[in-house]
Design an enzyme around this catalytic site. Structure first.
Site, PDB file in Angstrom:
ATOM      1  CG  PHE A 164      -3.956  -5.524   4.089  1.00 22.59           C
ATOM      2  CD1 PHE A 164      -3.263  -5.397   5.288  1.00 22.59           C
ATOM      3  CD2 PHE A 164      -5.301  -5.786   4.135  1.00 22.59           C
ATOM      4  CE1 PHE A 164      -3.923  -5.522   6.505  1.00 22.59           C
ATOM      5  CE2 PHE A 164      -5.978  -5.910   5.347  1.00 22.59           C
ATOM      6  CZ  PHE A 164      -5.283  -5.774   6.536  1.00 22.59           C
ATOM      7  CG  ASP A 196      -5.783  -1.436  -1.705  1.00 19.82           C
ATOM      8  OD1 ASP A 196      -6.096  -0.295  -1.287  1.00 19.82           O
ATOM      9  OD2 ASP A 196      -5.931  -2.467  -1.028  1.00 19.82           O
ATOM     10  CE1 TYR A 222      -9.404   0.682   8.453  1.00 23.97           C
ATOM     11  CE2 TYR A 222     -11.488   0.383   7.325  1.00 23.97           C
ATOM     12  CZ  TYR A 222     -10.270  -0.119   7.743  1.00 23.97           C
ATOM     13  OH  TYR A 222      -9.936  -1.413   7.453  1.00 23.97           O
ATOM     14  CE  LYS A 223      -5.835   0.912   5.913  1.00 27.00           C
ATOM     15  NZ  LYS A 223      -5.500   0.299   7.202  1.00 27.00           N
ATOM     16  NE  ARG A 230       1.505  -0.399  10.417  1.00 28.60           N
ATOM     17  CZ  ARG A 230       0.316  -0.603   9.835  1.00 28.60           C
ATOM     18  NH1 ARG A 230       0.238  -0.866   8.544  1.00 28.60           N
ATOM     19  NH2 ARG A 230      -0.786  -0.590  10.540  1.00 28.60           N
TER      20      ARG A 230
END
Lengths: 433, 433
Positions: free
Chosen positions: A130, A200, A225-226, A392
């Site tokens: 990312f 990560d 927040y995922k 996705r």
């Protein structure tokens, strides 16, 4: 024999985790396959945040730092997240954003190597990591006089584990493809080469079982927040193995990481353990919401916790792949995630055959218009064959069932078969896609 | 003739800002003199945060980054704060915490000096600055091979403005004493000596008029949860003068500070302007609450804005000093803030005569028990004569009136005259004082 919607209904009825969905407020008519980007709203969150606003802030005001335990929240929620990633109580804290926590731990890792093996000047990561991770690594590489080397393929990592390597920095589950690294194997190989490893867990925490201690990991960070359902921009977390935590200061030395912040002393003395990774005053409303999100994942513990969630996640993604290929393969749909579930996080990416590549964005928009929310990630325009545009889809077993998967594929089939993506409005790109 | 409660009632009736109090939900029976630590709850906040949680997050989910304008919030709220501190639209952003923003701007200032005047290796600040500022400066001094020099008295600053000085780092209004620096004079003197200046506006924004452009300031940061009423741990802000902003990257290079974050490119390219000071994804619930708080200060604009608030603030603090000395002077109460209102922020600190020093904490607790909320700041135990324990009272003209001031002093009188502070429970110290 093809899988029917009825088959899926039976599987939902037999699902031992089916009751967990009642923890959430999902909008009617939506099949939400974007929990890997922003988890849905837990039912408990509104009431909890109201309580923080009205009683703790509004009525009790400044006293709430003590009486409502605000000061302990980063550690208290950290202890809860620790249960999901194989860390022990007191080892993990919630603070700031993922980017900032990466800055803290990567900087510490580089400092330790500067002390122990100053000739090691290389940070290795993946080009497909990312971007924020790469941006932070670029900043620290400059600061430490180190170099960031990016590999294009997972198979290229082993060759980088040599005497130049200071830190291997990887995201366990790739945000684009869903590819899942073997954390323990890679960590041990990096250690054997004398390197440290930063993991990560943005797409891992709450999505796949993680055991940081079993992997003998060095540093880990992750996102609130995922899959943790903490709300937009929820604070992130940081973990440092006890063998490292007291050996180095982290550079973002704010007062709440001080050993005794309320003595207001002039000199920075870091807290003994992971609390030194706290910096400034935490955003309390967002922090309180995060706890409600983490609790929705912990609610699976009586049914087997992360192992049970993983079993269901694999079942959902296997079903999605099987249905997508059976129903939509002849319409140009290709699998863009690893086929082997062991190499996959809790998401599945599809791509479209070359002649449909340019329709990818519009297909995602047409699905969203039908209530099937996934997202689009652009490929490499210079080489779409190697890095195609991606559709996705994230699968959160807490609130998704087998019928949801069946219906999602049916919608995809109709969008493609009826060429709904040709509707002009679906081609208009927003800022955030 | 002594000032009576009736005099204060008249002043409240004549106060052109009196209606602004209706913007807040204050607990009944409380006189809140701690808005310099945590501002009170605006009435609009709960509804706004509910809307963000239920509609924007719960219903619209990931789409809200576009449809609800989440992505623009740091700049939109930044533009509002800009109006309070003499900055222009597009120059100020909301992000992260005060400590983190200080890290960004102080690092940039040191980088610029490294380019322009590498022999300058000194950061100067005050020993009485808020500790987190000193901690961050210590970290950066180490990183840049610089030295942090702390002065004990304001009068010692001019002698430090020499060819060794890289950055003068000051908090405009001192958190302990309320002493207010002359921003323009000091900035110009520092510039004349070739130095850059970083101003921390934590106790200024929303409390005193600030004009960053008139002062020709270089860098400024500030806090969202004190006089801006943004809620516990509200995000902070950062401002960089346009002459500096594009000259250097800041080190916390998260993806939302990228020129094109949603292109997900591998290399960090900072946004052109102040947006490069954004790092990771902002804590949205806390950010939304901050906007409501900032709006309560902007609501004073039709009545004259910060200038009118300052006029009332001075009137309140002058009244408090006059009453405290008249009513409580013979009981051992001393003024510990500057007597000249021009040298004072929106707070007044008192101390107790030497033989009562050890009672200071309990006096604050006894006042809190009576509903008068101020706070205690410990002195230097090695030299209480030079740095005594302090009773700290913040005056927020948005929600405080003249009768409140009268009553607060009357409570202080009774606590001291009846020796209520001798009640054992008031001596027990909590973690956060």
């Amino acid at each position: 024999m093809p899988i029917t919607r009825q088959d899926c209904e039976v599987r939902d009825q037999q699902d031992p985790l089916r009751e967990l969905k009642s923890q959430f407020d999902l909008p009617p008519g939506v099949i939400y396959l974007d929990g890997n980007s922003l988890g849905v709203l837990p039912r408990a969150t509104l009431g909890r945040v109201q309580e923080v606003i009205q009683r703790e802030w509004g009525q009790d005001l400044i006293k709430s730092w003590n009486t409502a335990g605000w000061i302990d929240l980063p550690g208290r929620i950290g202890d809860k997240i620790a249960r999901l990633v194989g860390a022990r109580p007191g080892e993990l804290i919630v603070a700031d954003s993922t980017s900032l926590n990466l800055y803290k731990v990567l900087s510490t890792a580089l400092s330790l190597q500067q002390q122990d093996a100053p000739q090691r000047k290389l940070i290795v990561s993946e080009r497909s990591n990312f971007p924020t991770d790469l941006y932070i690594a670029q900043s620290l590489a400059e600061q430490f006089g180190a170099r960031l080397h990016l590999v294009d393929r997972v198979e290229d990592i082993p060759a980088c584990l040599n005497q130049e390597l200071a830190v291997l920095m990887l995201t366990e589950v790739n945000y684009r493809t869903g590819y899942k690294h073997e954390m323990a194997t890679l960590t041990q190989a990096a250690h054997a080469a004398g390197a440290l490893v930063v993991w990560d867990l943005a797409h891992s925490a709450g999505a796949v079982p993680v055991d940081l201690h079993a992997a003998e990991a060095d540093f880990a960070i992750g996102c609130g927040y995922k899959y943790l359902n903490g709300g937009p921009g929820a604070p992130a977390f940081a973990w440092v193995h006890p063998r490292h935590v007291a050996r180095a200061k982290q550079p973002l030395s704010g007062w709440l990481g001080h050993a005794a912040p309320f003595q207001f002393t002039t000199d920075y003395q870091p807290a003994a353990g992971i609390k030194r990774y706290i910096c400034g005053t935490p955003a309390l409303l967002s922090l309180a919401a995060l706890e409600c999100g983490v609790d929705t994942v912990l609610a699976a513990e009586p049914q087997g916790g992360m192992a049970a969630l993983r079993t269901k996640s694999i079942a959902l993604t296997e079903l999605f792949i099987a249905l997508a290929e059976a129903r939509c393969g002849h319409l140009g749909v290709l699998l863009a995630s690893p086929r082997d579930a062991r190499q996959r996080g809790s998401q599945v990416c599809l791509s479209l055959q070359p002649e449909l590549q340019e329709a990818s964005y519009a297909v995602v928009q047409a699905l969203i218009a039908r209530g099937v929310i996934g997202d689009f990630r652009a490929g490499n325009p210079a080489d779409l064959a190697a890095t195609p545009h991606i559709l996705r889809f994230g699968f959160t077993p807490l609130y998704l069932g087998f019928v949801d998967v069946f219906d999602a594929v049916e919608h995809l089939f109709q969008v493609l078969q009826r060429e709904e993506w040709k509707t002009p409005q679906f081609a208009q790109k927003g800022q955030v896609t």
